[in-house]
Motif scaffolding. Structure first.
Motif, short mmCIF file in Angstrom:
data_model
loop_
_atom_site.label_atom_id
_atom_site.label_comp_id
_atom_site.label_asym_id
_atom_site.label_seq_id
_atom_site.Cartn_x
_atom_site.Cartn_y
_atom_site.Cartn_z
N UNK A 56 0.84 -1.21 0.00
CA UNK A 56 0.00 0.00 0.00
C UNK A 56 0.87 1.25 0.00
N UNK A 59 2.54 1.61 -3.38
CA UNK A 59 1.56 1.99 -4.40
C UNK A 59 1.32 3.50 -4.39
N UNK A 60 1.04 4.03 -3.21
CA UNK A 60 0.68 5.44 -3.17
C UNK A 60 1.89 6.34 -3.39
N UNK A 63 2.26 6.47 -6.96
CA UNK A 63 1.17 7.22 -7.56
C UNK A 63 1.37 8.72 -7.42
N UNK A 75 -3.99 9.20 3.67
CA UNK A 75 -4.54 8.29 2.67
C UNK A 75 -4.78 6.91 3.27
N UNK A 76 -3.80 6.44 4.01
CA UNK A 76 -3.89 5.07 4.51
C UNK A 76 -4.78 4.96 5.73
N UNK A 77 -4.94 6.08 6.41
CA UNK A 77 -5.79 6.08 7.61
C UNK A 77 -5.31 5.06 8.64
N UNK A 147 -17.28 2.40 -11.20
CA UNK A 147 -16.66 3.57 -10.57
C UNK A 147 -17.66 4.39 -9.76
N UNK A 150 -18.68 2.88 -6.38
CA UNK A 150 -17.59 2.94 -5.41
C UNK A 150 -17.34 4.37 -4.94
N UNK A 151 -17.44 5.30 -5.85
CA UNK A 151 -17.28 6.70 -5.44
C UNK A 151 -18.34 7.07 -4.41
N UNK A 154 -17.48 6.41 -0.82
CA UNK A 154 -16.40 7.17 -0.19
C UNK A 154 -16.94 8.51 0.29
N UNK A 155 -16.73 8.85 1.54
CA UNK A 155 -17.22 10.12 2.07
C UNK A 155 -16.67 11.30 1.27
N UNK A 158 -13.01 12.68 1.66
CA UNK A 158 -11.96 11.81 1.18
C UNK A 158 -11.99 11.66 -0.34
N UNK A 162 -8.86 11.24 -3.11
CA UNK A 162 -8.73 10.11 -4.02
C UNK A 162 -8.72 10.58 -5.46
N UNK A 165 -5.47 11.94 -6.77
CA UNK A 165 -4.33 11.03 -6.94
C UNK A 165 -3.80 11.05 -8.36
#
Lengths: 173, 173
Positions: A56, A59-60, A63, A75-77, A147, A150-151, A154-155, A158, A162, A165
């Motif tokens: 993880x 990856x970020x 990115x 990002x990872x929280x 997409x 899933x969007x 996400x609150x 956040x 995302x 990115x």
DNA sequence: CAGTTGGGCCAGCCATGTTGACCTGTTCTG
DNA sequence: CAGAACAGGTCAACATGGCTGGCCCAACTG
């Protein structure tokens, strides 16, 4: 609890009470889909003695090269401690390097070394295979729906992080 | 890497090389979407002193009452040991009960107690809120695409097991 | 009857998350 | 410039939920 009369009639109903079956299907597909995506890279990680947490981070950083530790944290929280362990290991292995920010020298800007980038690319290859097969079997039209749902999960606050990115990633210059 | 000429033209290209951006977007949305869905129940679980592993077991037992331990094992794809711990705790707390199968008395058929069913329902409520909000914000048309892509991520053999989840569940008789 | 299968359980390990406290520099602000 | 606020690192200790390997019993199956 309900009377014995109503045999599950067609129920347009309050939108907050969508048919349970549709929700359960979503829960299950998300669970299994996510599982299989992540399992796609386990083998590659194990070969290097790394875990998913390392991936993880890799990856970020790949990115968004140059991101700071606290950006990555958000990002990872996860906690500073947990990330610290992972980041220490990655730098010790020469996969990640940090340099002080020049506007604010307290910051550590993270980026992958050449070796780190190669590993990330190899792992990404496995993800791409899975996902692009899924995109194809579903058809291009389906991808937008994928997409969009899933969007919606996400609150809002956040969602911005995302979405950003992709945009900021330095081009291949 | 590409020459400076082509400004990202329409590229039907080899299907295994879909544009990287589309794949990364999928990876990220799947990661964050899954995270937020699972976080939706953490609070409720913590209130009972249970973890996510317990919820997964509760969920699938609710979904397919009377399933055997080995069926549950194959759904969760974990080891007997790991599941054993969880199942022991759930039965000790009176959330799950097991009775021997009558065709094969070695089997333990799992089902929720009334209390277990109530807890599962409460947790499911949190999932429903999130997912149905996402379905709505994406629009009903998107949901099919969402399902289709996720199904594509699941290997064929497992897909059958997952699809069967809904069908066998005993109706509210 | 012998072998396989479903399930349970022991001991121990590992990865990855958590908390709370405390330290160093650096930057910002009155 | 002094003190607060901030970025980051680190220590110790703990929880969760995976894993292995081994060994067991009861029940089913040929």
């Amino acid at each position: 609890m309900a009377g014995p009369t109503a045999p599950e009639p067609f129920r347009p109903a309050s939108p907050l009470f969508l048919r349970e079956a549709e929700i359960r299907k979503g829960v299950e597909l998300l669970y299994f889909g996510y599982s299989h995506m992540t399992r796609a890279i386990d083998e590659g990680l194990a070969a290097k003695g790394l875990g998913r947490a390392h991936h993880r981070a890799l990856y970020f950083i790949a990115r968004q090269p140059g991101l700071t530790v606290s950006q990555l944290l958000s990002l990872l929280a996860i906690t500073k401690q947990s990330l610290g362990r992972v980041l220490t290991e990655l730098t010790e292995r020469g996969l990640v390097e940090m340099r002080p920010g020049d506007r604010d020298r307290r910051q550590r800007l993270l980026r992958l070394t050449a070796e780190g980038a190669a590993l990330e690319a190899a792992l990404f290859e496995a993800l791409r295979e899975r996902l692009s097969a899924a995109y194809q079997s579903a058809g291009q039209g389906a991808v937008g729906g994928f997409w969009a749902v899933l969007e919606g999960l996400i609150p809002a606050d956040e969602r911005a992080k995302v979405a950003a990115l992709g945009n900021l990633a330095s081009p291949r210059t």
